[in-house]
Design a protein around this motif. Structure first.
Motif, PDB file in Angstrom:
ATOM      1  N   ALA A  18       0.822  -1.210   0.000  1.00 14.59           N
ATOM      2  CA  ALA A  18       0.000   0.000   0.000  1.00 14.59           C
ATOM      3  C   ALA A  18       0.857   1.261   0.000  1.00 14.59           C
ATOM      4  N   GLY A  19       2.120   1.137   0.450  1.00 12.72           N
ATOM      5  CA  GLY A  19       2.990   2.310   0.531  1.00 12.72           C
ATOM      6  C   GLY A  19       2.435   3.351   1.489  1.00 12.72           C
ATOM      7  N   GLN A  20       2.608   4.614   1.147  1.00 12.30           N
ATOM      8  CA  GLN A  20       2.174   5.702   2.027  1.00 12.30           C
ATOM      9  C   GLN A  20       0.655   5.859   2.053  1.00 12.30           C
ATOM     10  N   GLN A  21      -0.034   5.313   1.063  1.00 10.35           N
ATOM     11  CA  GLN A  21      -1.483   5.522   1.019  1.00 10.35           C
ATOM     12  C   GLN A  21      -2.231   4.626   2.012  1.00 10.35           C
ATOM     13  N   ARG A  22      -1.570   3.588   2.545  1.00  6.38           N
ATOM     14  CA  ARG A  22      -2.065   2.754   3.644  1.00  6.38           C
ATOM     15  C   ARG A  22      -3.222   1.836   3.279  1.00  6.38           C
ATOM     16  N   PHE A  23      -3.868   2.059   2.160  1.00  2.00           N
ATOM     17  CA  PHE A  23      -4.965   1.182   1.752  1.00  2.00           C
ATOM     18  C   PHE A  23      -4.851   0.902   0.262  1.00  2.00           C
ATOM     19  N   GLY A  24      -5.202  -0.308  -0.133  1.00  2.00           N
ATOM     20  CA  GLY A  24      -5.161  -0.657  -1.544  1.00  2.00           C
ATOM     21  C   GLY A  24      -3.748  -0.942  -2.016  1.00  2.00           C
ATOM     22  N   ILE A  25      -3.562  -0.924  -3.323  1.00  2.00           N
ATOM     23  CA  ILE A  25      -2.275  -1.271  -3.928  1.00  2.00           C
ATOM     24  C   ILE A  25      -1.637  -0.028  -4.533  1.00  2.00           C
ATOM     25  N   ASN A  26      -0.446   0.291  -4.069  1.00  2.00           N
ATOM     26  CA  ASN A  26       0.332   1.380  -4.634  1.00  2.00           C
ATOM     27  C   ASN A  26       1.176   0.785  -5.763  1.00  2.00           C
ATOM     28  N   GLU A  27       0.864   1.128  -6.996  1.00  2.00           N
ATOM     29  CA  GLU A  27       1.524   0.489  -8.138  1.00  2.00           C
ATOM     30  C   GLU A  27       3.024   0.767  -8.162  1.00  2.00           C
ATOM     31  N   ALA A  28       3.428   1.950  -7.718  1.00  2.00           N
ATOM     32  CA  ALA A  28       4.857   2.272  -7.688  1.00  2.00           C
ATOM     33  C   ALA A  28       5.584   1.362  -6.695  1.00  2.00           C
ATOM     34  N   MET A  29       4.952   1.120  -5.536  1.00  2.00           N
ATOM     35  CA  MET A  29       5.552   0.249  -4.536  1.00  2.00           C
ATOM     36  C   MET A  29       5.596  -1.194  -5.027  1.00  2.00           C
ATOM     37  N   THR A  30       4.542  -1.621  -5.700  1.00  2.00           N
ATOM     38  CA  THR A  30       4.506  -2.987  -6.240  1.00  2.00           C
ATOM     39  C   THR A  30       5.612  -3.180  -7.278  1.00  2.00           C
ATOM     40  N   ARG A  31       5.799  -2.173  -8.142  1.00  2.00           N
ATOM     41  CA  ARG A  31       6.885  -2.236  -9.135  1.00  2.00           C
ATOM     42  C   ARG A  31       8.242  -2.289  -8.443  1.00  2.00           C
ATOM     43  N   LYS A  32       8.404  -1.499  -7.381  1.00  2.00           N
ATOM     44  CA  LYS A  32       9.672  -1.465  -6.646  1.00  2.00           C
ATOM     45  C   LYS A  32       9.999  -2.840  -6.067  1.00  2.00           C
ATOM     46  N   VAL A  33       8.998  -3.467  -5.440  1.00  2.00           N
ATOM     47  CA  VAL A  33       9.204  -4.804  -4.880  1.00  2.00           C
ATOM     48  C   VAL A  33       9.592  -5.782  -5.985  1.00  2.00           C
ATOM     49  N   ALA A  34       8.874  -5.729  -7.109  1.00  2.00           N
ATOM     50  CA  ALA A  34       9.157  -6.639  -8.224  1.00  2.00           C
ATOM     51  C   ALA A  34      10.568  -6.427  -8.770  1.00  2.00           C
ATOM     52  N   GLU A  36      13.183  -5.247  -7.143  1.00  2.00           N
ATOM     53  CA  GLU A  36      14.179  -5.728  -6.175  1.00  2.00           C
ATOM     54  C   GLU A  36      14.267  -7.254  -6.188  1.00  2.00           C
ATOM     55  N   VAL A  37      13.118  -7.907  -6.288  1.00  2.00           N
ATOM     56  CA  VAL A  37      13.119  -9.371  -6.313  1.00  2.00           C
ATOM     57  C   VAL A  37      13.736  -9.874  -7.622  1.00  2.00           C
ATOM     58  N   LYS A  38      13.480  -9.174  -8.721  1.00  2.00           N
ATOM     59  CA  LYS A  38      14.071  -9.554 -10.011  1.00  2.00           C
ATOM     60  C   LYS A  38      15.591  -9.574  -9.921  1.00  2.00           C
ATOM     61  N   GLN A  39      16.166  -8.642  -9.173  1.00  2.00           N
ATOM     62  CA  GLN A  39      17.623  -8.575  -9.053  1.00  2.00           C
ATOM     63  C   GLN A  39      18.195  -9.856  -8.452  1.00  2.00           C
ATOM     64  N   ILE A  40      17.541 -10.398  -7.427  1.00  2.00           N
ATOM     65  CA  ILE A  40      18.078 -11.635  -6.833  1.00  2.00           C
ATOM     66  C   ILE A  40      17.728 -12.843  -7.710  1.00  2.00           C
ATOM     67  N   HIS A  41      16.575 -12.770  -8.389  1.00  2.00           N
ATOM     68  CA  HIS A  41      16.199 -13.830  -9.322  1.00  2.00           C
ATOM     69  C   HIS A  41      17.216 -13.923 -10.457  1.00  2.00           C
ATOM     70  N   ASP A  42      17.707 -12.773 -10.912  1.00  2.00           N
ATOM     71  CA  ASP A  42      18.706 -12.738 -11.984  1.00  2.00           C
ATOM     72  C   ASP A  42      20.033 -13.359 -11.555  1.00  2.00           C
ATOM     73  N   VAL A 220      16.539  -6.231  -0.167  1.00  2.00           N
ATOM     74  CA  VAL A 220      16.344  -7.636  -0.546  1.00  2.00           C
ATOM     75  C   VAL A 220      17.673  -8.219  -1.037  1.00  2.00           C
ATOM     76  N   MET A 221      18.366  -7.478  -1.877  1.00  2.00           N
ATOM     77  CA  MET A 221      19.671  -7.919  -2.378  1.00  2.00           C
ATOM     78  C   MET A 221      20.681  -8.042  -1.236  1.00  2.00           C
ATOM     79  N   LYS A 222      20.702  -7.041  -0.347  1.00  2.00           N
ATOM     80  CA  LYS A 222      21.646  -7.080   0.779  1.00  2.00           C
ATOM     81  C   LYS A 222      21.424  -8.314   1.646  1.00  2.00           C
ATOM     82  N   ALA A 223      20.162  -8.637   1.884  1.00  2.00           N
ATOM     83  CA  ALA A 223      19.850  -9.810   2.713  1.00  2.00           C
ATOM     84  C   ALA A 223      20.343 -11.090   2.053  1.00  2.00           C
ATOM     85  N   VAL A 224      20.132 -11.199   0.735  1.00  2.00           N
ATOM     86  CA  VAL A 224      20.530 -12.408   0.006  1.00  2.00           C
ATOM     87  C   VAL A 224      22.051 -12.528  -0.113  1.00  2.00           C
TER      88      VAL A 224
END
Length: 234
Positions: A18-34, A36-42, A220-224
């Motif tokens: 939800a990011g700063q909006q606290r409700f629903g899906i924040n598309e910018a935050m969802t893209r950010k998560v994706a 970051e995860v893509k980096q470790i997947h790569d 996410v990358m730092k943790a991995v």
């Protein structure tokens, strides 16, 4: 860069999406998560994901509704978040499968352990939606259960706080931060990292947990890569 884990399960709260909006899906935050995860997947890390639904609905906060009904509604909220994450991964060209514990074949595969393992081994990210499929269990417990079933090296517990504290750091400036804990300490001190059922399941199955802040860039990358961030529980 060499990751220290071959297979991980990332647990993301619904509130994080939800990011700063606290409700629903924040598309910018969802893209950010994706991204970051893509980096470790790569890097070749196999990634499973469990996402919460608190950005839409929290069954346990409903006072008048039947608890089982409220929990089923929460499970449906996790499916919406799973589909949003899948869409973000596919937009980046990352093969992604959603499996749900409640059958809804038109939009996702029904959960099947061996099929999920096959997806991971063939390079797809697997997102587990609808919790365990049973009321009275949290998505933290789902994460612990799926981590055991997928035989992951660690649970990456991405939260809104940067580590585990002895009390809420937002309310208490003197809150003590832990860099390392044992499973038993988490249970005995009731540190609210995850609910007691999930914490006990992790302890009994010797599942390592790495807690860190999802909002901080590159965590996410730092943790991995094994960098010293957040809190390690093992």
């Amino acid at each position: 860069m060499k990751p220290i884990y071959d297979r991980v399960l990332l647990k993301i709260s619904g509130e994080a999406l939800a990011g700063q909006q606290r409700f629903g899906i924040n598309e910018a935050m969802t893209r950010k998560v994706a991204q970051e995860v893509k980096q470790i997947h790569d890097l070749g890390v196999q990634v499973a994901i469990v996402v919460g639904g608190g950005n839409f609905w929290r069954g346990r906060t409903s006072k008048d509704m039947d608890r089982a009904t409220a929990d089923y509604m929460g499970m449906l909220a996790t499916v919406m978040n799973s589909l949003a994450l899948q869409d973000a991964f596919l937009a980046l060209g990352v093969p992604t499968k959603v499996q749900t514990a409640i059958e809804m074949r038109e939009i996702a595969e029904p959960y099947a352990r061996r099929k999920a393992l096959s997806h991971l081994e063939h390079g797809s990210i697997v997102i587990f939606g609808a919790g365990t499929g049973n009321p009275f269990f949290s998505t933290d417990t789902t994460a612990a259960l799926r981590a055991a079933e997928m035989d992951v090296d660690t649970i990456l517990l991405a939260k809104n706080v940067d580590a585990v504290y002895d009390k809420d750091p937002a309310l208490y400036p003197d809150a003590k931060k832990f860099s390392r804990l044992t499973h038993m300490e988490v249970v005995e001190k009731d540190l609210k990292v995850m609910d007691l059922t999930a914490a006990t399941l992790c302890k009994d199955n010797n599942i390592k947990i790495h807690v860190f802040a999802i909002a901080e860039e590159g965590n996410v990358m730092k943790a991995v890569l094994g960098e010293d961030i957040g809190t390690i529980i093992e």
